[in-house]
Scaffold this motif. Structure first.
Motif, PDB file in Angstrom:
ATOM      1  N   GLU A  20       0.835  -1.210   0.000  1.00 13.83           N
ATOM      2  CA  GLU A  20       0.000   0.000   0.000  1.00 13.83           C
ATOM      3  C   GLU A  20       0.872   1.264   0.000  1.00 13.83           C
ATOM      4  OE1 GLU A  20      -3.840  -1.754   2.488  1.00 13.83           O
ATOM      5  OE2 GLU A  20      -2.052  -1.081   3.543  1.00 13.83           O
ATOM      6  N   LEU A  23       2.225   1.747  -3.457  1.00 13.20           N
ATOM      7  CA  LEU A  23       1.197   2.222  -4.400  1.00 13.20           C
ATOM      8  C   LEU A  23       0.935   3.721  -4.200  1.00 13.20           C
ATOM      9  CD1 LEU A  23      -1.395  -0.725  -4.281  1.00 13.20           C
ATOM     10  CD2 LEU A  23       0.078  -0.075  -6.209  1.00 13.20           C
ATOM     11  N   PHE A  24       0.836   4.149  -2.943  1.00 16.49           N
ATOM     12  CA  PHE A  24       0.580   5.575  -2.693  1.00 16.49           C
ATOM     13  C   PHE A  24       1.786   6.439  -3.053  1.00 16.49           C
ATOM     14  CE2 PHE A  24      -3.244   4.360  -0.340  1.00 16.49           C
ATOM     15  CZ  PHE A  24      -4.112   5.293  -0.877  1.00 16.49           C
ATOM     16  N   LEU A  27       1.572   6.859  -6.742  1.00 20.00           N
ATOM     17  CA  LEU A  27       0.442   7.719  -7.134  1.00 20.00           C
ATOM     18  C   LEU A  27       0.747   9.190  -6.829  1.00 20.00           C
ATOM     19  CD1 LEU A  27      -2.539   7.447  -8.181  1.00 20.00           C
ATOM     20  CD2 LEU A  27      -3.249   7.516  -5.782  1.00 20.00           C
ATOM     21  N   TYR A  60      -5.986   0.761   3.483  1.00 21.31           N
ATOM     22  CA  TYR A  60      -5.397   1.752   2.578  1.00 21.31           C
ATOM     23  C   TYR A  60      -5.571   1.305   1.124  1.00 21.31           C
ATOM     24  CZ  TYR A  60      -3.465   4.329   6.516  1.00 21.31           C
ATOM     25  OH  TYR A  60      -3.338   5.078   7.659  1.00 21.31           O
ATOM     26  N   LEU A  61      -5.603  -0.013   0.925  1.00 23.08           N
ATOM     27  CA  LEU A  61      -5.815  -0.517  -0.432  1.00 23.08           C
ATOM     28  C   LEU A  61      -7.231  -0.176  -0.901  1.00 23.08           C
ATOM     29  CD1 LEU A  61      -4.448  -2.036  -2.738  1.00 23.08           C
ATOM     30  CD2 LEU A  61      -5.370  -4.167  -1.813  1.00 23.08           C
ATOM     31  N   TYR A  63      -8.842   2.416  -0.010  1.00 25.86           N
ATOM     32  CA  TYR A  63      -8.811   3.855  -0.307  1.00 25.86           C
ATOM     33  C   TYR A  63      -8.140   4.102  -1.666  1.00 25.86           C
ATOM     34  CZ  TYR A  63      -7.902   8.870   0.239  1.00 25.86           C
ATOM     35  OH  TYR A  63      -7.838  10.236   0.037  1.00 25.86           O
ATOM     36  N   TYR A  64      -7.063   3.366  -1.913  1.00 29.00           N
ATOM     37  CA  TYR A  64      -6.359   3.478  -3.203  1.00 29.00           C
ATOM     38  C   TYR A  64      -7.313   3.123  -4.345  1.00 29.00           C
ATOM     39  CZ  TYR A  64      -2.835   2.579  -6.787  1.00 29.00           C
ATOM     40  OH  TYR A  64      -2.110   2.594  -7.943  1.00 29.00           O
ATOM     41  N   ASN A  65      -8.024   2.011  -4.199  1.00 31.98           N
ATOM     42  CA  ASN A  65      -8.961   1.569  -5.243  1.00 31.98           C
ATOM     43  C   ASN A  65     -10.119   2.550  -5.396  1.00 31.98           C
ATOM     44  OD1 ASN A  65      -7.557  -0.689  -6.042  1.00 31.98           O
ATOM     45  ND2 ASN A  65      -8.396  -1.927  -4.367  1.00 31.98           N
ATOM     46  N   LEU A  68      -8.845   5.334  -7.507  1.00 27.37           N
ATOM     47  CA  LEU A  68      -8.624   4.932  -8.897  1.00 27.37           C
ATOM     48  C   LEU A  68      -9.908   4.565  -9.641  1.00 27.37           C
ATOM     49  CD1 LEU A  68      -5.613   5.210  -8.588  1.00 27.37           C
ATOM     50  CD2 LEU A  68      -5.352   2.949  -9.577  1.00 27.37           C
ATOM     51  N   MET A  80      -6.768  13.901  -1.497  1.00 27.64           N
ATOM     52  CA  MET A  80      -5.586  13.104  -1.129  1.00 27.64           C
ATOM     53  C   MET A  80      -4.320  13.967  -1.279  1.00 27.64           C
ATOM     54  SD  MET A  80      -2.868  11.096  -2.136  1.00 27.64           S
ATOM     55  CE  MET A  80      -2.994  10.689  -3.869  1.00 27.64           C
TER      56      MET A  80
END
Ligand SMILES: C[S@@+](CC[C@H](N)C(=O)[O-])C[C@H]1O[C@@H](n2cnc3c(N)ncnc32)[C@H](O)[C@@H]1O
Length: 292
Positions: A20, A23-24, A27, A60-61, A63-65, A68, A80
């Motif tokens: 996670e 990934l952040f 991003l 957090y994943l 939230y990431y999804n 996206l 964000m």
């Protein structure tokens, strides 16, 4: 007491996994240029944790999804970014730059005005945060060019963060911050809040009138400016970027500077190791080297 980290009672949001975090980081880098090292993990955890809880998400994943796949308006991406930027600033921060304006640059511009074809000064506060830098520049300009005396003076103040820009354009600050401003300037350029605004002070229109606040990502491929700048302040911004982003940005700044224009960087920022034709005049004041 021993704590079982696998306990189902512990909310998943208490964990920011390696994946996670990666990934952040990617991003954030892609959208802002901000390069987060491993030791910024706690910062990502706490600042994005608030957004995750706001949406009632578990991980957090998730939230990431969400950003996206479920944020078609892009609103949460903006939130964000707002959460992740560091906005520390103050009036007269690194005050030697404002002394340079008042004692060296503005007198020189006035003296040259006779031979100059224009009496225009364009200044850009890039990464202006809540606006204290732009208002400090505006004070220096107003002191040097009272009632403008035929000069066209303008400040563009931009930031990626929509929250800080809103505060900047309101120009209202807690009264404690007034201590950063010399008394005579405070009395001349600010109003003390009354009633509901007790405990705050506000920038006067004579400062506000010369500043345009605008949301802008320095990474955007096109910058909207039509003209070049006599002075660009980009202080305490590139410190968050990696060398590649710093290099690209500094080259672009050069293209947007008047030939005898200046670039001001923050005290802990350096162009060391970057291929530029800027020379350091001292105190992180840079100018294009015409002999290069
Ligand atoms: C620490 S503040 C500096 C404020 C002011 N220049 C000073 O020195 O006091 C850095 C600002 O840069 C802004 N920033 C970060 N990345 C940016 C980007 N890609 N485009 C525009 N602004 C950005 C942040 O939102 C933040 O408000």
């Amino acid at each position: 007491m021993t704590v079982n980290l696998q306990s189902p009672l512990i909310n998943h949001a208490d964990n920011l996994t390696d994946k996670e975090f990666r990934l952040f980081r990617e991003l954030i880098y892609e959208h802002t240029g901000i390069s987060l090292s491993e030791h910024k993990r706690a910062l990502v955890y706490s600042r994005l944790g608030k957004r995750l809880r706001y949406h009632g998400l578990k991980t957090y994943l998730d939230y990431y999804n969400y950003i996206l796949n479920k944020d078609s308006s892009g609103t949460e991406l903006v939130e964000m970014i707002n959460a992740i930027t560091t906005n520390k600033t103050s009036f007269f921060r690194e005050d030697f730059h404002f002394k340079f304006l008042s004692e060296t640059l503005f007198p020189a511009l006035k003296e040259n005005a006779q031979s100059h074809h224009t009496r225009t000064i364009n200044i850009w506060s890039a990464g202006c945060s809540t606006g204290e830098e732009a208002y400090t520049i505006a004070m220096a300009l107003s002191e040097a060019f009272p009632d403008n005396f035929g000069w066209n003076v303008k400040i563009l103040a931009t930031d990626i963060d929509t929250n800080v820009l809103k505060k900047a354009s309101e120009g209202i600050y807690p009264i404690e911050n007034a201590a950063q401003i010399p008394k005579t300037l405070l009395l001349k350029y600010f109003h003390k809040g009354r009633g509901g605004n007790n405990g705050f002070f506000r920038a006067a229109d004579k400062l506000r009138d010369i500043i345009t606040f605008q949301q802008m990502n320095l990474l955007d491929s096109q910058w909207p400016h039509k003209h070049k700048f006599d002075i660009i302040f980009c202080r305490n911004v590139i410190i968050y970027f990696d060398k590649i982003t710093q290099h690209d940005l500094i080259s672009r700044f050069q293209g947007h500077m008047e030939l005898d224009g200046y670039l001001m960087l923050g005290h802990s920022e350096s162009l060391h190791g970057l291929d530029t034709s800027l020379i350091n005049l001292g105190k992180n004041i840079y100018q294009i080297n015409r002999n290069a």
